[in-house]
Design a protein around this motif. Structure first.
Motif, mmCIF file in Angstrom:
data_model
loop_
_atom_site.group_PDB
_atom_site.id
_atom_site.type_symbol
_atom_site.label_atom_id
_atom_site.label_comp_id
_atom_site.label_asym_id
_atom_site.label_seq_id
_atom_site.Cartn_x
_atom_site.Cartn_y
_atom_site.Cartn_z
ATOM 1 N N GLN A 1 0.829 -1.203 0.000
ATOM 2 C CA GLN A 1 0.000 0.000 0.000
ATOM 3 C C GLN A 1 0.868 1.260 0.000
ATOM 4 O OE1 GLN A 1 -2.391 -0.633 3.506
ATOM 5 N NE2 GLN A 1 -3.973 -1.796 2.382
ATOM 6 N N LEU A 2 1.936 1.257 0.812
ATOM 7 C CA LEU A 2 2.822 2.408 0.899
ATOM 8 C C LEU A 2 3.530 2.682 -0.423
ATOM 9 C CD1 LEU A 2 4.459 1.762 4.402
ATOM 10 C CD2 LEU A 2 2.871 3.605 3.821
ATOM 11 N N LEU A 3 3.904 1.609 -1.127
ATOM 12 C CA LEU A 3 4.660 1.743 -2.365
ATOM 13 C C LEU A 3 3.770 1.773 -3.601
ATOM 14 C CD1 LEU A 3 7.576 -0.700 -1.482
ATOM 15 C CD2 LEU A 3 7.636 1.795 -1.452
ATOM 16 N N GLY A 4 2.474 1.576 -3.409
ATOM 17 C CA GLY A 4 1.557 1.621 -4.532
ATOM 18 C C GLY A 4 1.769 0.507 -5.529
ATOM 19 N N THR A 5 2.011 -0.701 -5.025
ATOM 20 C CA THR A 5 2.265 -1.837 -5.914
ATOM 21 C C THR A 5 1.577 -3.076 -5.357
ATOM 22 O OG1 THR A 5 4.005 -3.060 -7.082
ATOM 23 C CG2 THR A 5 4.405 -2.572 -4.765
ATOM 24 N N GLY A 6 1.718 -4.192 -6.048
ATOM 25 C CA GLY A 6 1.091 -5.427 -5.607
ATOM 26 C C GLY A 6 1.926 -6.168 -4.584
ATOM 27 N N ARG A 7 1.280 -7.010 -3.812
ATOM 28 C CA ARG A 7 1.988 -7.776 -2.789
ATOM 29 C C ARG A 7 3.002 -8.728 -3.407
ATOM 30 N NH1 ARG A 7 -1.933 -10.240 1.724
ATOM 31 N NH2 ARG A 7 0.124 -10.877 2.488
ATOM 32 N N SER A 8 2.715 -9.249 -4.599
ATOM 33 C CA SER A 8 3.652 -10.191 -5.221
ATOM 34 C C SER A 8 4.983 -9.497 -5.542
ATOM 35 C CB SER A 8 3.052 -10.773 -6.500
ATOM 36 O OG SER A 8 2.769 -9.746 -7.445
ATOM 37 N N ALA A 9 4.926 -8.228 -5.973
ATOM 38 C CA ALA A 9 6.154 -7.486 -6.263
ATOM 39 C C ALA A 9 6.955 -7.259 -4.989
ATOM 40 C CB ALA A 9 5.830 -6.158 -6.930
ATOM 41 N N VAL A 10 6.250 -6.941 -3.888
ATOM 42 C CA VAL A 10 6.920 -6.747 -2.598
ATOM 43 C C VAL A 10 7.543 -8.049 -2.137
ATOM 44 C CG1 VAL A 10 6.561 -6.227 -0.156
ATOM 45 C CG2 VAL A 10 5.450 -4.824 -1.914
ATOM 46 N N ARG A 11 6.801 -9.139 -2.277
ATOM 47 C CA ARG A 11 7.303 -10.439 -1.838
ATOM 48 C C ARG A 11 8.557 -10.833 -2.615
ATOM 49 N NH1 ARG A 11 3.108 -13.161 -3.048
ATOM 50 N NH2 ARG A 11 2.033 -12.568 -1.130
ATOM 51 N N GLU A 12 8.540 -10.618 -3.927
ATOM 52 C CA GLU A 12 9.693 -10.969 -4.760
ATOM 53 C C GLU A 12 10.897 -10.089 -4.424
ATOM 54 O OE1 GLU A 12 10.882 -11.393 -9.513
ATOM 55 O OE2 GLU A 12 8.815 -10.898 -8.911
ATOM 56 N N ALA A 13 10.669 -8.803 -4.202
ATOM 57 C CA ALA A 13 11.759 -7.887 -3.864
ATOM 58 C C ALA A 13 12.387 -8.264 -2.524
ATOM 59 C CB ALA A 13 11.258 -6.453 -3.822
ATOM 60 N N LEU A 14 11.571 -8.573 -1.532
ATOM 61 C CA LEU A 14 12.088 -8.951 -0.219
ATOM 62 C C LEU A 14 12.858 -10.264 -0.279
ATOM 63 C CD1 LEU A 14 9.105 -7.995 2.125
ATOM 64 C CD2 LEU A 14 11.321 -6.840 1.925
ATOM 65 N N ALA A 15 12.367 -11.192 -1.101
ATOM 66 C CA ALA A 15 13.075 -12.470 -1.238
ATOM 67 C C ALA A 15 14.470 -12.250 -1.810
ATOM 68 C CB ALA A 15 12.274 -13.412 -2.129
ATOM 69 N N ALA A 16 14.575 -11.371 -2.816
ATOM 70 C CA ALA A 16 15.872 -11.076 -3.408
ATOM 71 C C ALA A 16 16.782 -10.377 -2.405
ATOM 72 C CB ALA A 16 15.696 -10.205 -4.650
ATOM 73 N N LEU A 17 16.229 -9.441 -1.641
ATOM 74 C CA LEU A 17 17.033 -8.713 -0.655
ATOM 75 C C LEU A 17 17.461 -9.622 0.490
ATOM 76 C CD1 LEU A 17 15.102 -5.314 -0.527
ATOM 77 C CD2 LEU A 17 17.225 -5.852 -1.735
ATOM 78 N N GLU A 18 16.675 -10.653 0.765
ATOM 79 C CA GLU A 18 17.102 -11.612 1.787
ATOM 80 C C GLU A 18 18.299 -12.408 1.294
ATOM 81 O OE1 GLU A 18 15.315 -14.990 4.812
ATOM 82 O OE2 GLU A 18 14.397 -14.758 2.824
ATOM 83 N N ILE A 19 18.271 -12.818 0.025
ATOM 84 C CA ILE A 19 19.403 -13.550 -0.548
ATOM 85 C C ILE A 19 20.667 -12.701 -0.477
ATOM 86 C CG2 ILE A 19 20.341 -14.502 -2.696
ATOM 87 C CD1 ILE A 19 17.492 -15.380 -3.401
ATOM 88 N N LEU A 20 20.526 -11.398 -0.695
ATOM 89 C CA LEU A 20 21.665 -10.489 -0.648
ATOM 90 C C LEU A 20 22.138 -10.230 0.778
ATOM 91 C CD1 LEU A 20 20.668 -7.763 -3.257
ATOM 92 C CD2 LEU A 20 22.537 -9.410 -3.438
ATOM 93 N N GLY A 21 21.369 -10.646 1.770
ATOM 94 C CA GLY A 21 21.755 -10.414 3.151
ATOM 95 C C GLY A 21 21.332 -9.065 3.689
ATOM 96 N N VAL A 22 20.457 -8.370 2.966
ATOM 97 C CA VAL A 22 20.003 -7.053 3.404
ATOM 98 C C VAL A 22 18.954 -7.180 4.506
ATOM 99 C CG1 VAL A 22 18.954 -4.876 2.667
ATOM 100 C CG2 VAL A 22 20.450 -6.125 1.110
ATOM 101 N N VAL A 23 18.052 -8.131 4.350
ATOM 102 C CA VAL A 23 17.005 -8.356 5.342
ATOM 103 C C VAL A 23 17.024 -9.819 5.764
ATOM 104 C CG1 VAL A 23 15.552 -6.514 4.400
ATOM 105 C CG2 VAL A 23 15.242 -8.887 3.600
ATOM 106 N N HIS A 24 16.356 -10.073 6.873
ATOM 107 C CA HIS A 24 16.261 -11.444 7.381
ATOM 108 C C HIS A 24 14.802 -11.746 7.680
ATOM 109 C CE1 HIS A 24 16.962 -15.139 9.483
ATOM 110 N NE2 HIS A 24 16.540 -14.654 10.630
ATOM 111 N N VAL A 25 14.281 -12.833 7.110
ATOM 112 C CA VAL A 25 12.889 -13.224 7.317
ATOM 113 C C VAL A 25 12.825 -14.273 8.422
ATOM 114 C CG1 VAL A 25 10.828 -14.235 6.290
ATOM 115 C CG2 VAL A 25 12.284 -12.721 4.929
ATOM 116 N N ARG A 26 12.072 -13.982 9.458
ATOM 117 C CA ARG A 26 11.872 -14.923 10.554
ATOM 118 C C ARG A 26 10.451 -15.469 10.452
ATOM 119 N NH1 ARG A 26 14.087 -11.010 15.439
ATOM 120 N NH2 ARG A 26 16.131 -10.555 14.490
ATOM 121 N N PRO A 27 10.314 -16.733 10.093
ATOM 122 C CA PRO A 27 8.973 -17.317 9.938
ATOM 123 C C PRO A 27 8.113 -17.082 11.166
ATOM 124 C CG PRO A 27 10.649 -18.829 9.142
ATOM 125 C CD PRO A 27 11.381 -17.712 9.833
ATOM 126 N N GLY A 28 6.909 -16.602 10.926
ATOM 127 C CA GLY A 28 5.985 -16.360 12.020
ATOM 128 C C GLY A 28 6.229 -15.078 12.778
#
Length: 244
Positions: free
Chosen positions: A38-65
């Protein structure tokens, strides 16, 4: 991979700009996907894909749950923006090889004037490992990489070292495959010996010449590979870059 001209690529670029603004502290929990979309004015799938790529790069860390968290501070993230920008854009291997060669030559010249005894001792150790593992290409490439990292550190220029590391990271997959025969490993050892001799003699001109010669043959070995993956079509695979 995320092409720069896709919604996910645009989202990744926006997130990187936000992360390096200094407004977020390491360990900050990011808003959920729905809110980010909502903040970026885009779809959730685009956000999900971007975050997944940034996690691979070590920029962010996803903690399940729990959620997605920022890994580092702005000062730690800034030196990596060059590599992120290149990965999100459309750069070619030849461009990066040219950049790497110029930076390695500069690092060698500066290191020739500043290398301390500890730096030279470490370089000799890495060269010895290269000589020992000429028939073990994984270990050989690792020692080669450490040699170049130590040389850059010996220059005392942290910015130069950081930029070089970013460029090397992008090229890692091709560098790993560039030594494919014992004769090539032997030639590479000889090239590194000449660089080390120049550094030991604290001779910037000789260091310039030795590294220029090494970069010419090293780059040619990469270009001569039968098939360069990924970037031949203009994109970089995130998974390969994250290996360094």
């Amino acid at each position: 991979m995320i092409p720069a001209n896709t919604p996910a690529g645009a989202v990744a670029s926006q997130l990187l700009a936000y992360f390096t603004s200094g407004d977020l502290a390491p360990g900050t929990r990011l808003p959920p996907e729905r809110q980010l979309a909502q903040l970026l004015g885009t779809g959730r799938s685009a956000v999900r894909e971007a975050l997944a790529a940034l996690e691979i790069l070590g920029v962010v860390h996803v903690r399940p749950g729990s959620g997605t968290y920022l890994r580092a501070s702005a000062s730690e993230l800034l030196p990596q923006t060059l590599s992120w920008g290149l990965m999100l854009g459309e750069q070619r291997v030849e461009d990066l090889l040219q950049i790497r060669a110029a930076l390695e030559v500069l690092a060698a010249e500066i290191a020739a004037t500043r290398a301390a005894p500890d730096n030279l001792a470490a370089l000799r150790g890495h060269l010895a490992q290269m000589e020992e593992h000429q028939d073990d290409y994984a270990d050989f490439v690792e020692a080669d990489m450490l040699f170049h990292q130590e040389m850059a550190a010996a220059s005392g220029n942290q910015t130069l070292s950081g930029v070089l590391q970013s460029v090397r990271a992008l090229l890692r997959i091709w560098v790993d495959r560039s030594i494919s025969a014992e004769g090539e490993a032997r030639d590479a050892v000889a090239e590194h010996k000449r660089v080390l001799e120049a550094l030991t003699a604290h001779d910037p001109a000789a260091a310039h010449a030795a590294m220029t010669s090494h970069m010419h043959t090293a780059n040619q070995r990469i270009v001569d590979q039968e098939e360069l993956p990924g970037p031949r079509s203009g994109q970089f695979p995130f998974s390969d870059v994250s290996a360094t």
